[in-house]
Design a protein around this motif. Structure first.
Motif, PDB file in Angstrom:
ATOM      1  N   TYR A 142       0.810  -1.217   0.000  1.00 51.65           N
ATOM      2  CA  TYR A 142       0.000   0.000   0.000  1.00 51.65           C
ATOM      3  C   TYR A 142       0.838   1.259   0.000  1.00 51.65           C
ATOM      4  CZ  TYR A 142      -4.671  -1.897   0.532  1.00 51.65           C
ATOM      5  OH  TYR A 142      -5.873  -2.492   0.295  1.00 51.65           O
ATOM      6  N   PHE A 143       1.977   1.202   0.657  1.00 51.86           N
ATOM      7  CA  PHE A 143       2.739   2.422   0.892  1.00 51.86           C
ATOM      8  C   PHE A 143       3.882   2.538  -0.109  1.00 51.86           C
ATOM      9  CE2 PHE A 143       0.757   1.317   4.920  1.00 51.86           C
ATOM     10  CZ  PHE A 143       0.149   2.513   5.256  1.00 51.86           C
TER      11      PHE A 143
ATOM     12  N   ASP B  41       0.839  -0.784  -5.688  1.00 55.15           N
ATOM     13  CA  ASP B  41       0.654  -1.897  -6.606  1.00 55.15           C
ATOM     14  C   ASP B  41      -0.644  -1.797  -7.392  1.00 55.15           C
ATOM     15  OD1 ASP B  41      -1.085  -2.523  -4.536  1.00 55.15           O
ATOM     16  OD2 ASP B  41       0.277  -3.976  -3.661  1.00 55.15           O
ATOM     17  N   CYS B  42      -1.731  -2.361  -6.860  1.00 50.72           N
ATOM     18  CA  CYS B  42      -2.948  -2.548  -7.638  1.00 50.72           C
ATOM     19  C   CYS B  42      -3.707  -1.234  -7.841  1.00 50.72           C
ATOM     20  CB  CYS B  42      -3.846  -3.562  -6.936  1.00 50.72           C
ATOM     21  SG  CYS B  42      -5.409  -3.851  -7.779  1.00 50.72           S
ATOM     22  N   ASP B  43      -3.827  -0.822  -9.100  1.00 49.94           N
ATOM     23  CA  ASP B  43      -4.622   0.361  -9.416  1.00 49.94           C
ATOM     24  C   ASP B  43      -5.616   0.071 -10.538  1.00 49.94           C
ATOM     25  OD1 ASP B  43      -2.905   0.062 -11.487  1.00 49.94           O
ATOM     26  OD2 ASP B  43      -2.076   2.086 -11.445  1.00 49.94           O
TER      27      ASP B  43
ATOM     28  N   PRO C  57     -10.666   3.060  -1.482  1.00 46.84           N
ATOM     29  CA  PRO C  57      -9.654   3.611  -0.589  1.00 46.84           C
ATOM     30  C   PRO C  57      -9.681   2.905   0.761  1.00 46.84           C
ATOM     31  CG  PRO C  57     -10.799   5.365  -1.727  1.00 46.84           C
ATOM     32  CD  PRO C  57     -11.530   4.089  -2.054  1.00 46.84           C
ATOM     33  N   PRO C  58      -8.494   2.701   1.403  1.00 56.19           N
ATOM     34  CA  PRO C  58      -8.436   1.931   2.641  1.00 56.19           C
ATOM     35  C   PRO C  58      -9.428   2.373   3.701  1.00 56.19           C
ATOM     36  CG  PRO C  58      -6.233   2.432   1.852  1.00 56.19           C
ATOM     37  CD  PRO C  58      -7.184   3.177   0.963  1.00 56.19           C
ATOM     38  N   GLY C  59      -9.630   3.676   3.853  1.00 59.20           N
ATOM     39  CA  GLY C  59     -10.530   4.143   4.889  1.00 59.20           C
ATOM     40  C   GLY C  59     -11.991   3.822   4.631  1.00 59.20           C
TER      41      GLY C  59
ATOM     42  N   ALA D  58       3.412  -3.416   4.691  1.00 63.99           N
ATOM     43  CA  ALA D  58       2.392  -2.884   5.591  1.00 63.99           C
ATOM     44  C   ALA D  58       1.145  -2.472   4.807  1.00 63.99           C
ATOM     45  CB  ALA D  58       2.941  -1.696   6.371  1.00 63.99           C
ATOM     46  N   LEU D  59      -0.008  -2.594   5.460  1.00 63.45           N
ATOM     47  CA  LEU D  59      -1.298  -2.313   4.841  1.00 63.45           C
ATOM     48  C   LEU D  59      -2.162  -1.513   5.793  1.00 63.45           C
ATOM     49  CD1 LEU D  59      -2.059  -6.004   3.778  1.00 63.45           C
ATOM     50  CD2 LEU D  59      -1.316  -4.228   2.216  1.00 63.45           C
TER      51      LEU D  59
END
Length: 362
Positions: A62-63, A144-146, A153-155, A239-240
């Protein structure tokens, strides 16, 4: 420029240079700083790391910047290596601290059972990660994945959406890019193409849990015990931000605890993250553990074939077959396999695949 810390062990009291240190994604060295170096004011050992060319990533990232993430985690998590920025003539260089100590996989006291004093520190880490405000950490761009079928989005992602994204990544970004090159190897091992490509559509519903910070790769080689017995967490490049239960499932999958210690760690994790983050634990943990087993099959088959193509020796063939057979046995249920081929048949399937590419086992 550094990019985090690879799996490593550096003997305390080593002279000036340690390495290359074991790591899949990077070539890593540890350098003892001269007392006169400006960086020596920050730490004693410096980590130097270069990405290995052509390495395939099997996990979501993710980062985009591990260095930036680790800098933001300073003071929020216990015992994370420090990262400093230092002005240079051509800009700013980033340096990471190398932790002197022994990784947990090489600690004799933890060969069978992980000592309680270390389990308490793993519990402390889970508690600290659960308490981190993830809002300021959410990156503007993904590492990575787009693709359109990727995640929200993670949130905004719930637990079911997170699991769906993990399955999507495994199929679209791991399995499918290698399907043509492997030319039926998965089918010869008893895993049908339809079974794998249909995984995202069969993702089960999960209990709602708020996204939290996850380490994503919390295993014995990423836990370093220093000379004072403190446990440091290294390698944050996977990390995610996602379902906290996934971090527990990954940890259990990779740690290979004894049964009673595994139950103890589940209890510790629940206590560490709190009831809201642990809601639905009993029902949902098996789903994540099934995913890790399926992911291991994909990873071990692809990685085993790649290594065998580079070095088609009998010993390499047996190592690949042993790892894949073990992964198939563990994933038999989630893959819907009636039976698993014996190890000798797995070895024969790899040898036949190698022969189809014009190579013979030496």
């Amino acid at each position: 420029m550094t990019r985090g810390v690879a799996a490593h062990t550096a003997p305390v009291g080593a002279d000036r240079l340690e390495g290359p240190l074991k790591g899949y994604h990077h070539q890593t060295f540890a350098v003892r700083l001269d007392p006169g170096s400006p960086l020596a004011r920050e730490f004693n050992w410096l980590k130097l790391r270069e990405p290995r060319p052509g390495v395939f990533w099997y996990d979501m990232r993710y980062f985009p910047s591990e260095d930036l993430l680790m800098r933001r985690l300073q003071g929020r998590l216990p015992r994370v290596p420090r990262v400093v920025r230092y002005p240079a003539r051509d800009g700013v260089l980033t340096f990471a601290e190398f932790i002197e100590g022994v990784t947990l996989d090489r600690l004799p006291a933890a060969a069978v059972r992980v000592p309680d004093r270390l389990l308490r520190q793993v519990e402390e880490l889970f508690a600290a990660m659960a308490a981190v405000d993830t809002g300021p950490l959410i990156p503007e761009g993904r590492a990575d994945c787009d693709c359109p079928a990727g995640a929200a989005p993670p949130g905004d992602r719930d637990a079911a959406g997170f699991l769906h994204e993990l399955l999507h990544f495994t199929v679209v970004h791991i399995y499918l890019p290698h399907r043509k090159r492997l030319g039926g190897l998965f089918e010869d091992l008893g895993v049908s193409d339809g079974t794998l490509t249909g995984l995202p559509d069969r993702a089960p519903g999960l209990t709602a849990r708020e996204p939290r910070l996850l380490h994503g790769d919390l295993h014995r080689r990423n836990l370093v015990v220093d000379r004072w017995g403190a446990l440091w967490t290294i390698d944050w490049e996977l990390a995610l931000i996602g379902d906290p239960l996934y971090d527990l499932a990954t940890h259990l999958h990779l740690m290979d605890y004894l049964p009673d210690q595994e139950l103890d760690m589940v209890r510790r994790w629940r206590r560490a993250v709190g009831e809201a983050a642990a809601r639905g634990l009993e029902a949902d943990l098996p789903h994540y553990r099934d995913f890790k087993r399926v992911q291991s099959v994909c990873t071990d088959v692809i990685r085993g074939a790649a290594r065998l193509a580079e070095a088609p020796g009998r010993a390499q063939l047996r190592r690949a077959a042993t790892a894949v057979h073990r992964a198939l046995v563990a994933a038999r249920e989630p893959l819907g396999m009636e039976k698993v081929l014996p190890a000798v048949a797995v070895e024969a399937a790899f040898e036949a695949w190698l022969a189809s590419h014009g190579c013979r086992v030496s």
